[in-house]
Design an enzyme around this catalytic site. Structure first.
Site, PDB file in Angstrom:
ATOM      1  N   LYS A 187       0.820  -1.207   0.000  1.00  0.00           N
ATOM      2  CA  LYS A 187       0.000   0.000   0.000  1.00  0.00           C
ATOM      3  C   LYS A 187       0.858   1.263   0.000  1.00  0.00           C
ATOM      4  O   LYS A 187       0.514   2.268  -0.630  1.00  0.00           O
ATOM      5  CB  LYS A 187      -0.926   0.000   1.209  1.00  0.00           C
ATOM      6  CG  LYS A 187      -2.057  -1.014   1.112  1.00  0.00           C
ATOM      7  CD  LYS A 187      -3.025  -0.823   2.262  1.00  0.00           C
ATOM      8  CE  LYS A 187      -4.207  -1.792   2.120  1.00  0.00           C
ATOM      9  NZ  LYS A 187      -5.188  -1.606   3.207  1.00  0.00           N
ATOM     10  N   ASN A 246       3.760   1.576  -1.443  1.00  0.00           N
ATOM     11  CA  ASN A 246       4.244   1.758  -2.811  1.00  0.00           C
ATOM     12  C   ASN A 246       3.175   2.375  -3.706  1.00  0.00           C
ATOM     13  O   ASN A 246       3.460   3.187  -4.583  1.00  0.00           O
ATOM     14  CB  ASN A 246       4.679   0.407  -3.397  1.00  0.00           C
ATOM     15  CG  ASN A 246       5.930  -0.115  -2.726  1.00  0.00           C
ATOM     16  OD1 ASN A 246       6.762   0.663  -2.280  1.00  0.00           O
ATOM     17  ND2 ASN A 246       6.059  -1.427  -2.651  1.00  0.00           N
ATOM     18  N   ALA A 247       1.919   1.971  -3.489  1.00  0.00           N
ATOM     19  CA  ALA A 247       0.831   2.493  -4.312  1.00  0.00           C
ATOM     20  C   ALA A 247       0.603   3.976  -4.075  1.00  0.00           C
ATOM     21  O   ALA A 247       0.018   4.662  -4.924  1.00  0.00           O
ATOM     22  CB  ALA A 247      -0.450   1.718  -4.015  1.00  0.00           C
ATOM     23  N   TYR A 256       2.615   6.256  -4.333  1.00  0.00           N
ATOM     24  CA  TYR A 256       3.386   7.064  -5.278  1.00  0.00           C
ATOM     25  C   TYR A 256       2.576   7.446  -6.506  1.00  0.00           C
ATOM     26  O   TYR A 256       3.054   8.212  -7.339  1.00  0.00           O
ATOM     27  CB  TYR A 256       4.644   6.312  -5.719  1.00  0.00           C
ATOM     28  CG  TYR A 256       5.769   6.355  -4.724  1.00  0.00           C
ATOM     29  CD1 TYR A 256       6.666   7.413  -4.703  1.00  0.00           C
ATOM     30  CD2 TYR A 256       5.937   5.337  -3.788  1.00  0.00           C
ATOM     31  CE1 TYR A 256       7.699   7.464  -3.786  1.00  0.00           C
ATOM     32  CE2 TYR A 256       6.967   5.371  -2.871  1.00  0.00           C
ATOM     33  CZ  TYR A 256       7.853   6.439  -2.873  1.00  0.00           C
ATOM     34  OH  TYR A 256       8.869   6.478  -1.963  1.00  0.00           O
ATOM     35  N   GLU A 314      15.680  -1.959   8.615  1.00  0.00           N
ATOM     36  CA  GLU A 314      14.320  -1.424   8.739  1.00  0.00           C
ATOM     37  C   GLU A 314      13.367  -2.538   9.149  1.00  0.00           C
ATOM     38  O   GLU A 314      12.415  -2.320   9.886  1.00  0.00           O
ATOM     39  CB  GLU A 314      13.870  -0.800   7.417  1.00  0.00           C
ATOM     40  CG  GLU A 314      12.522  -0.116   7.495  1.00  0.00           C
ATOM     41  CD  GLU A 314      12.123   0.552   6.189  1.00  0.00           C
ATOM     42  OE1 GLU A 314      11.218   1.404   6.219  1.00  0.00           O
ATOM     43  OE2 GLU A 314      12.717   0.226   5.141  1.00  0.00           O
ATOM     44  N   HIS A 316      17.986   3.619   8.610  1.00  0.00           N
ATOM     45  CA  HIS A 316      16.976   2.977   9.470  1.00  0.00           C
ATOM     46  C   HIS A 316      17.604   2.298  10.691  1.00  0.00           C
ATOM     47  O   HIS A 316      17.616   2.860  11.763  1.00  0.00           O
ATOM     48  CB  HIS A 316      16.103   1.996   8.682  1.00  0.00           C
ATOM     49  CG  HIS A 316      15.245   2.656   7.670  1.00  0.00           C
ATOM     50  ND1 HIS A 316      14.293   3.592   8.004  1.00  0.00           N
ATOM     51  CD2 HIS A 316      15.182   2.532   6.317  1.00  0.00           C
ATOM     52  CE1 HIS A 316      13.683   4.026   6.922  1.00  0.00           C
ATOM     53  NE2 HIS A 316      14.206   3.400   5.879  1.00  0.00           N
ATOM     54  N   PRO A 357       9.151  12.815   2.215  1.00  0.00           N
ATOM     55  CA  PRO A 357       8.242  13.901   2.629  1.00  0.00           C
ATOM     56  C   PRO A 357       6.883  13.849   1.953  1.00  0.00           C
ATOM     57  O   PRO A 357       5.886  14.270   2.548  1.00  0.00           O
ATOM     58  CB  PRO A 357       9.012  15.167   2.214  1.00  0.00           C
ATOM     59  CG  PRO A 357      10.448  14.765   2.246  1.00  0.00           C
ATOM     60  CD  PRO A 357      10.468  13.332   1.791  1.00  0.00           C
TER      61      PRO A 357
END
Length: 727
Positions: free
Chosen positions: A353, A355-356, A358, A554, A573, A630
């Protein structure tokens, strides 16, 4: 235009630094004349850990001695034209072939056979110590099996935490008074670097929305892409196909923030139902069903979570039963996989989710138009956005950044294309240095028959760099662009399952031809090995070299951090370190930098109040604050200051703590040595109090003395214990 800022002309007393300046003042601690510990002093923690401590001691000192060797290159002008003579290297082909498929067991019969051929005897001994340490920490899993060692490291870390708290209790007032005595300087005007930032998400959501609206108003008739039939589409055509006007657009509809909810469900639902009923196809239909294009850290799930072929998943194109999906199933996106129809409020533990997010308004076509470098318009819009981000940094004056640009290694021409984008569009700023991130997506390329083996991916990644180094005149744009590149990053979803057993049975890159993705450690080793060779070659030709700063820790297995400890200059991370006291203690002893992003972690893997940044900082690990993305995690024009502000409120950080984090970010960064001299003081590379200029860093001398003395004490403890048992 000269790169030298008026600020940079300040005299630095002609100070010169060499690699010895960064070595510890206790480099000889292990050989000091010390009496052998009494039998009572031989606790179980040390007895059972003697071999590990002995190897770690040598490795720690060697890493401390070599810290100055990675000074950033001096750059005299933006994208300076090549000035190296054309001199074809006869051994270039041999260098490239050897470095790409480097096999540690090969006979060293030719120059540049592998990195060990380029090392001195002392460096080879250091590598041997590293290999022994990796055997202990990985192959035998000593860090988990050796209880006394874990207890020893855990107690030392607890001691460091309590010692810091005692220091603050006794000296907080003195530190505050020392800061007030410094004229002009405060937290706002000390230099700070965003050491972990992805270029494609370096703007906030309001910035992106404002830019999209501006372009729709000013250049509506500009051809920006082609539809599924190969017909040109203007910007107006694109938004008409989505039935949207500039007035309709809002931050909520853009839906790129990680914490945005399912506010677009009704809007998207109507479109999907009309699409399923067989309404006339338009450009939006194809864009909604095409697979998500690759970028920054985006990686698909290892297995499609639904029975039918999901339109935003690249991991499969058939149903779980092996049959082709029905047209309806293939064309109607499911609500749990399509951006804008989230079943959760956020992306916690849902990297797919994230990644989506973007895709603005859930449209991968908009992503391709506005935040890609290799699109139909040559990345013109993305270049303009990046220059606006750079302008904001320059306006703030004291903030700098190191954005990541992607090289996917699908084709060898990617490097020249990226360099051309940067040069032609003038994407340059004194406040920015580039890192190159390489997504670990070999399995996707292999499944699509884009390459035969892993070696091909390495060739696409490194051969162009060797060629540009050998003959800059043949790659003038790439040569000029590389002068502003400081290093490499390796990115992916670390939580994906993988085979963590690394041994000699693994195939070499030219033999890795299966569709299985190589393990994290495998990627890191071959990237590191090729960077070593490339750096030696570039150093011989008087060119700048590169560092390796991967994402690590991470999520995923502890082996990721073990590999990064041995191979990386800094990491991003490092959350998993909180679970592994042995590695955390080693990261402290070696002062390996960790760029942490609590707001990013809060949305993906770890709630903010559980983030270990404050704990790491108290113990003396070299940590800095960074923004990561950001576009997904921040709201203001200055996302880095937003990170500092929230961290200060949550953990009650003092002004000294904030300035210390800012100084760490500068030390970890790849900006030139002369920049750091001006920002931190001409003697910044020296140890302890001597390396601190209170008028530049705003860090009181008493804090710097505490950090240095504590580190020296810990190193002496380790070295003396190991020496005493060895004798």
């Amino acid at each position: 235009m000269s790169l030298t800022d008026p600020q940079e002309t300040v005299e630095t007393n002609g100070a010169k630094h060499n690699s010895n300046e960064l070595s510890l003042s206790i480099n000889g601690a292990g050989s000091d004349a010390v009496s052998s510990p009494s039998p009572k002093a031989h606790s179980n923690y040390v007895e059972f850990s003697a071999s590990i401590l002995d190897e770690a001691c040598g490795h720690i000192l060697d890493r401390q001695r070599s810290r100055a060797a990675t000074m950033a290159p001096e750059i005299s002008a933006p994208y300076e034209p090549p000035h190296y003579p054309i001199e074809e290297q006869e051994s270039l082909r041999h260098i490239v072939e050897r470095s790409i498929s480097m096999r540690p067991t090969r006979a060293h019969t030719a120059p540049f056979d592998d990195e060990r051929c380029l090392l001195s005897e002392e460096e080879r001994e250091a590598k041997n110590r590293e290999s022994h340490l990796i055997d202990s920490l990985v192959n035998d899993e000593e860090e988990s099996a050796d209880g006394p060692l874990k207890s020893f490291c855990y107690r030392r870390l607890q001691y460091l935490s309590y010692k810091y708290q005692l220091h603050v209790l006794l000296n907080e007032v003195k530190e505050s008074a020392a800061q007030k005595e410094v004229a002009h300087r405060d937290f706002y005007n000390v230099r700070k670097v965003d050491t972990h930032l992805h270029a494609s998400s370096s703007m906030n959501q309001k910035h992106l929305l404002r830019y999209i609206k501006k372009k729709i108003r000013t250049v509506p008739d500009m051809v920006v892409c082609k539809n599924s039939k190969g017909e040109p589409m203007t910007l107006k055509n694109v938004f008409d196909s989505m039935r949207l006007t500039p007035y309709d657009l809002s931050v909520d509809m853009l839906d790129v923030h990680a914490l945005s909810d399912a506010s677009n469900e009704e809007f998207f639902g109507k479109r999907f139902h009309s699409l399923a009923r067989g309404s006339p196809t338009d450009a939006s239909a194809s864009s909604l069903t095409q697979e998500v294009s690759l970028d920054t850290e985006e990686v698909p799930p290892t297995r499609c979570p639904v029975a039918c072929c999901c339109p935003v998943c690249r991991c499969c194109r058939t149903s779980s039963s092996g049959h082709a999906p029905s047209p309806a199933a293939a064309s109607v996106p499911r609500s749990d996989n399509v951006p804008g129809i989230a079943s959760d409020r956020n992306t916690f533990h849902r990297f797919d989710k994230f990644n989506a997010k973007y895709n603005p308004i859930g449209e991968s076509r908009l992503r391709e138009i506005f935040i890609k470098t290799d699109n139909y318009i040559g990345g013109e819009f993305f270049a303009e956005i990046m220059k606006e981000v750079m302008s904001d940094l320059e306006e703030s004056k004291y903030q700098y950044a190191e954005p990541r640009l992607s090289i996917y290694a699908k084709e060898p021409t990617e490097w020249d294309d990226l360099a051309k984008w940067a040069i032609d569009n003038g994407v340059y700023s004194q406040h920015v240095r580039w890192l190159i991130q390489v997504p670990r997506l070999y399995d996707i390329y292999r499944a699509k028959n884009m390459m035969k083996n892993f070696e091909k991916m390495l060739e696409n990644l490194f051969v162009p760099l060797f060629e540009a180094t050998s003959n800059p005149e043949k790659h003038p744009e790439l040569h000029r662009f590389l002068q502003h590149v400081i290093g490499f990053d390796s990115v992916d979803d670390e939580s994906k399952p993988e085979n963590v057993n690394i041994d000699s049975s693994l195939p070499h890159p030219d033999e890795w031809n299966s569709e299985e993705n190589p393990p994290y450690t495998y990627y890191l080793y071959y990237m590191y090995a090729n960077i070593v060779i490339l750096n030696q070659f570039r150093k011989q030709r008087g060119m700048n070299t590169f560092v390796f700063r991967p994402h690590s820790g991470e999520a995923g297995h502890v082996q990721h951090l073990v590999a990064a400890y041995l191979l990386a200059e800094n990491i991003s991370h490092g959350l998993v370190l909180r679970k592994v006291p042995v590695l955390q203690y080693l990261f402290y002893l070696c002062q390996i930098g960790i760029a942490m992003s609590p707001l990013s972690n809060n949305s993906l893997f770890l709630n903010y109040h559980r983030n270990p940044l404050h704990e790491y900082h108290q113990r003396g690990l070299v940590v800095s604050l960074s923004t990561d993305d950001p576009l997904q995690f921040h709201y203001t024009k200055e996302p880095l200051m937003e990170e500092y502000s929230i961290a200060a409120q949550v953990w009650k950080l003092s002004s000294v703590d904030m300035c210390e984090l800012a100084r760490n970010s500068v030390l970890m960064s790849g900006f030139p040595h002369r920049y750091k001299q001006y920002w931190l003081g001409s003697r910044y590379a020296e140890e302890g109090v001597e390396g601190n200029d209170l008028k530049r860093t705003n860090i009181p001398t008493i804090r710097m003395a505490f950090r240095h003395e504590t580190l020296v004490e810990e190193l002496k403890t380790i070295c003396k214990s190991a020496k005493g048992i060895w004798e």
